[in-house]
Scaffold this active site. Structure first.
Site, PDB file in Angstrom:
ATOM      1  N   TYR A 139       0.808  -1.211   0.000  1.00 58.02           N
ATOM      2  CA  TYR A 139       0.000   0.000   0.000  1.00 58.02           C
ATOM      3  C   TYR A 139       0.850   1.273   0.000  1.00 58.02           C
ATOM      4  O   TYR A 139       1.926   1.327   0.609  1.00 58.02           O
ATOM      5  CB  TYR A 139      -0.912   0.033   1.220  1.00 58.02           C
TER       6      TYR A 139
ATOM      7  N   GLU B 233     -23.262   1.375  18.242  1.00 53.39           N
ATOM      8  CA  GLU B 233     -23.955   1.491  16.953  1.00 53.39           C
ATOM      9  C   GLU B 233     -24.587   2.851  16.703  1.00 53.39           C
ATOM     10  O   GLU B 233     -25.041   3.121  15.581  1.00 53.39           O
ATOM     11  CB  GLU B 233     -25.008   0.395  16.838  1.00 53.39           C
TER      12      GLU B 233
END
Length: 394
Positions: free
Chosen positions: A300, A374
């Protein structure tokens, strides 16, 4: 933006995105194996009447929300793959059902957020001045799905002008975000080092060439290189993660193989580190009578954010959550992130979305106990929707 917020609320997009995240968490798929995830998302894009192309880079999807007026095209990326980790959160009602595989890095949340963005923006597509390209990417954790998607044309037809991406971050509490100007993540180069010696009886080491001893000297010398040849104001890390060699305890080993990674932030330092470490390996082995072969596989690139795009994301966050909830990252991470390929191809901003659960700081990324608050999912949807509208309305 008030209209988008009302759509997200009235259409229950936030709660539906949470439900999607839980389904993906229960049914994780490893890199290059995201077939069921791909088909599920294609069905959901069909429900939204969003055209798409699937099987991009294997299991990726590129959707397109076409605006009613001409303008720029904004790309938003979400990675989809899980990790080969056994989940320990067995008390969760949505614990992974796949043995040895779990979403331990939040890619299930990223995917759910991008679906939520698609669901919200598709409701106002005819008023958009430009387009939104939805990039559901496979294989972030392994072979670099971003690079493959770009090579297959995901940033063209129509041409993408800028990119947005996010990553949930457990060290930032839910309700906050982290942003970083400039260099954010490192580049990486994968190493395979093969050391050749000559075996002999362990009682007569003078008759052989000890590959294990050579390996030990190389490891020490490489670490000296990092501490003495790289500027203290720059960064480089060379880590060997595996070492294998020898057959029996009373024999001098004739072969050792190591694998590792070089991580750097500066392109010049990256090239210098490759050459210097290669020389250290070869010359150390030769000095001790053996031979070393270093195989370097470039991986990367460094992830470098565009200042203009970071400014825009910062403005959005100030308007939504206030400046007190923005964490300014001062130092880059020596971890890697393949959104770097998108950031190299287009002006981009990659930011951290706080997902930390109060009292559960140990649930870090790539941990078997990883989990998120969440409530970050509806916030992520709102942030990305407003980021898109700000870009298209400028």
């Amino acid at each position: 933006m008030e209209n988008i917020r009302e759509i997200i609320k009235s259409e229950n997009i936030g709660s539906d995105a949470i439900a999607l995240r839980r389904h993906l968490h229960e049914n994780p798929e490893l890199s290059e194996m995201e077939f069921n995830t791909m088909e599920l998302l294609c069905g959901k894009l069909n429900e939204l009447n969003i055209p798409y192309k699937k099987n991009v880079a294997g299991t990726g999807i590129v959707g397109l929300i076409e605006g009613g007026f001409p303008g720029k095209t904004v790309g938003i990326r979400a990675d989809m793959d899980a990790l080969p980790i056994e989940e320990m959160n067995t008390d969760l009602p949505y614990c992974s059902k796949v043995k040895g595989v779990m979403h331990a890095c939040g890619h299930d949340a990223h995917t759910a957020i991008l679906w939520g963005v698609a669901a919200a923006l598709s409701k106002i597509r005819h008023s958009l001045h430009g387009n939104v390209k939805l990039i559901f990417q496979p294989a972030e954790e392994t072979i670099g799905g971003a690079d493959r998607m770009i090579k297959e044309g995901c940033l063209e037809n129509p041409h993408v002008d800028c990119m947005l991406g996010l990553h949930v971050e457990p060290d930032i509490p839910a309700g906050k975000i982290g942003i970083k100007y400039g260099k954010m993540y490192a580049a990486s180069d994968m190493l395979t080092l093969k050391i050749y010696g000559r075996s002999c009886h362990g009682a007569r080491p003078n008759e052989g060439v000890d590959a294990i001893l050579i390996a030990a000297q190389i490891i020490n010398n490489v670490q000296s290189f990092v501490s003495r040849n790289v500027s203290p104001v720059d960064s480089a890390v060379c880590s060997f993660g595996t070492i294998k060699g020898g057959n029996v305890r009373n024999q001098i080993a004739d072969f050792v193989e190591l694998t590792g990674i070089i991580r750097t932030l500066d392109p010049d330092t990256r090239l210098f580190a490759r050459d210097r470490i290669k020389n250290i390996c070869e010359q150390t082995a030769q000095m001790l009578g053996g031979r070393a072969e270093l195989i370097i596989e470039p991986s990367y690139s460094p992830l470098i954010n565009s200042d203009e795009m970071v400014d825009l994301v910062r403005e959005t966050a100030v308007s939504l959550i206030g400046s007190e909830n923005i964490v300014m990252r001062k130092d880059p991470s020596l971890g890697v992130e393949d959104f770097a390929y998108f950031a190299a191809a287009r002006p981009a901003c990659f930011f951290h979305l706080g997902c930390g659960i109060e009292g559960e700081a140990h649930r870090v990324c790539h941990s078997s106990c990883f989990n998120i608050d969440e409530s970050c999912i509806p916030l992520g949807i709102e942030l990305q929707c407003e980021n898109v509208l700000r870009i298209l309305n400028r």
